[in-house]
Design a protein around this motif. Structure first.
Motif, PDB file in Angstrom:
ATOM      1  N   UNK A  11      34.586  58.320  33.200  1.00 20.32           N
ATOM      2  CA  UNK A  11      34.721  57.942  31.792  1.00 20.32           C
ATOM      3  C   UNK A  11      34.288  56.497  31.564  1.00 20.32           C
ATOM      4  N   UNK A  12      34.100  55.723  32.634  1.00 22.79           N
ATOM      5  CA  UNK A  12      33.728  54.322  32.511  1.00 22.79           C
ATOM      6  C   UNK A  12      34.907  53.386  32.508  1.00 22.79           C
ATOM      7  N   UNK A  13      35.995  53.781  33.157  1.00 17.33           N
ATOM      8  CA  UNK A  13      37.203  52.963  33.210  1.00 17.33           C
ATOM      9  C   UNK A  13      37.578  52.716  34.675  1.00 17.33           C
ATOM     10  N   UNK A  14      36.780  51.893  35.386  1.00 21.29           N
ATOM     11  CA  UNK A  14      37.034  51.697  36.816  1.00 21.29           C
ATOM     12  C   UNK A  14      38.364  51.023  37.122  1.00 21.29           C
ATOM     13  N   UNK A  15      38.816  50.113  36.269  1.00 18.67           N
ATOM     14  CA  UNK A  15      40.076  49.420  36.528  1.00 18.67           C
ATOM     15  C   UNK A  15      41.248  50.395  36.536  1.00 18.67           C
ATOM     16  N   UNK A  16      41.257  51.318  35.569  1.00 18.86           N
ATOM     17  CA  UNK A  16      42.342  52.299  35.509  1.00 18.86           C
ATOM     18  C   UNK A  16      42.229  53.299  36.663  1.00 18.86           C
ATOM     19  N   UNK A  17      41.004  53.672  37.015  1.00 18.86           N
ATOM     20  CA  UNK A  17      40.807  54.564  38.163  1.00 18.86           C
ATOM     21  C   UNK A  17      41.341  53.917  39.434  1.00 18.86           C
ATOM     22  N   UNK A  18      41.060  52.630  39.579  1.00 22.18           N
ATOM     23  CA  UNK A  18      41.537  51.892  40.752  1.00 22.18           C
ATOM     24  C   UNK A  18      43.064  51.888  40.799  1.00 22.18           C
ATOM     25  N   UNK A  19      43.697  51.664  39.658  1.00 20.93           N
ATOM     26  CA  UNK A  19      45.165  51.636  39.619  1.00 20.93           C
ATOM     27  C   UNK A  19      45.738  52.986  40.040  1.00 20.93           C
TER      28      UNK A  19
END
Length: 282
Positions: A164-172
């Protein structure tokens, strides 16, 4: 039925009852019971008719009956999700999801419902509907934290967030997964550890800071999963990250470290590492 339509209700009741006693395992026994109840009602024996209808209602509304009906939808859904003949049929995740949702709407038992909800989330993800998949996985994780598929749900949630283009949330999400299941290594935890570097933009990080964090994630992966088949790929990604930032000496050291490692002999990335090392020297 002929006796009932002729309004010979007592005789019809006797024949319906005879059929029920003779064919206790036949699917027609339920029709015989309904026929007897209807004849009793027409005769005016409403109490006896009500008793039959009550028992049939319990059966039709029971969880086992709902599961039985849900299985019919699931047979179609599973075939669409994972066709038995993959050479001639392609998965149709949108149609599969519709059948899974019909099975869900029947209100099946919890064991079956858990499986159905997980498959609905997978269908959303494999169809590329990231928002719906994210919502479905979050709901699954919240409702069934003790289910064995919770690990896979967390991993796939991270995938959807990254797509979706949300790497920070994926990382969390992946970091939470690794922290929660640090004592229970699995295919999902290994892949989450490996792909954490991807959330930093590796192998083409946008800054030296992201490069350092990506390298750190891959080092942790190598330490935690030293026998994983992606060890060579992890080294190659680290070197590519250094190359992208023109950190030639660092790239050389990583590649030489990998090529000197005994695991490099069996790694399919060995030739790519040798070629990249030559490019770095050049």
């Amino acid at each position: 039925r002929a006796l009932y339509l002729a309004q010979k209700y007592d005789e019809a009741i006797a024949v319906f009852l005879e059929g029920e006693k003779q064919f206790t395992e036949s699917p027609w026994r339920h029709w015989l019971q309904f026929g007897r109840a209807l004849a009793l009602a027409r005769k005016g024996d409403f109490a006896s008719a009500e008793a039959i209808y009550r028992e049939q209602a319990k059966r039709l509304l029971s969880l086992s009956r709902k599961d039985e009906l849900a299985d019919i939808y699931l047979e179609f859904a599973n075939r669409l999700f994972d066709p038995p003949n993959k050479l001639e049929e392609k998965p149709d995740y949108a149609k599969a999801r519709q059948f899974y949702e019909k099975a869900r709407d029947l209100g099946p038992s919890e064991n079956l419902l858990v499986s159905i909800l997980f498959q609905i989330a997978r269908c959303h993800q494999l169809s590329g509907d990231w928002n719906a998949a994210i919502a479905a996985y979050r709901d699954f994780i919240q409702r069934f934290p003790q289910d064995s598929r919770e690990i896979a749900a967390r991993f796939h949630l991270g995938e959807c967030l990254l797509n979706q283009g949300n790497p920070a949330e994926a990382r969390r999400v992946w970091e939470d997964l690794l922290a929660k299941h640090q004592d229970h290594p699995s295919a999902e935890t290994a892949t989450a550890a490996f792909r954490l570097a991807e959330t930093r933009g590796m192998p083409n990080p946008p800054s030296d800071e992201e490069l350092a964090l990506g390298i750190g994630a891959l080092r942790q992966f190598l330490e935690r999963f030293p026998q994983d088949e992606r060890v060579g790929q992890a080294y190659l990604i680290m070197a590519q990250g250094f190359v992208s930032r023109e950190r030639w000496d660092d790239a050389r050291r990583v590649l030489e470290e990998f090529l000197a490692d005994a695991r490099a002999e069996k790694a399919k990335e060995q030739a790519d590492a040798m070629f990249l090392l030559a490019e770095v020297y050049r």
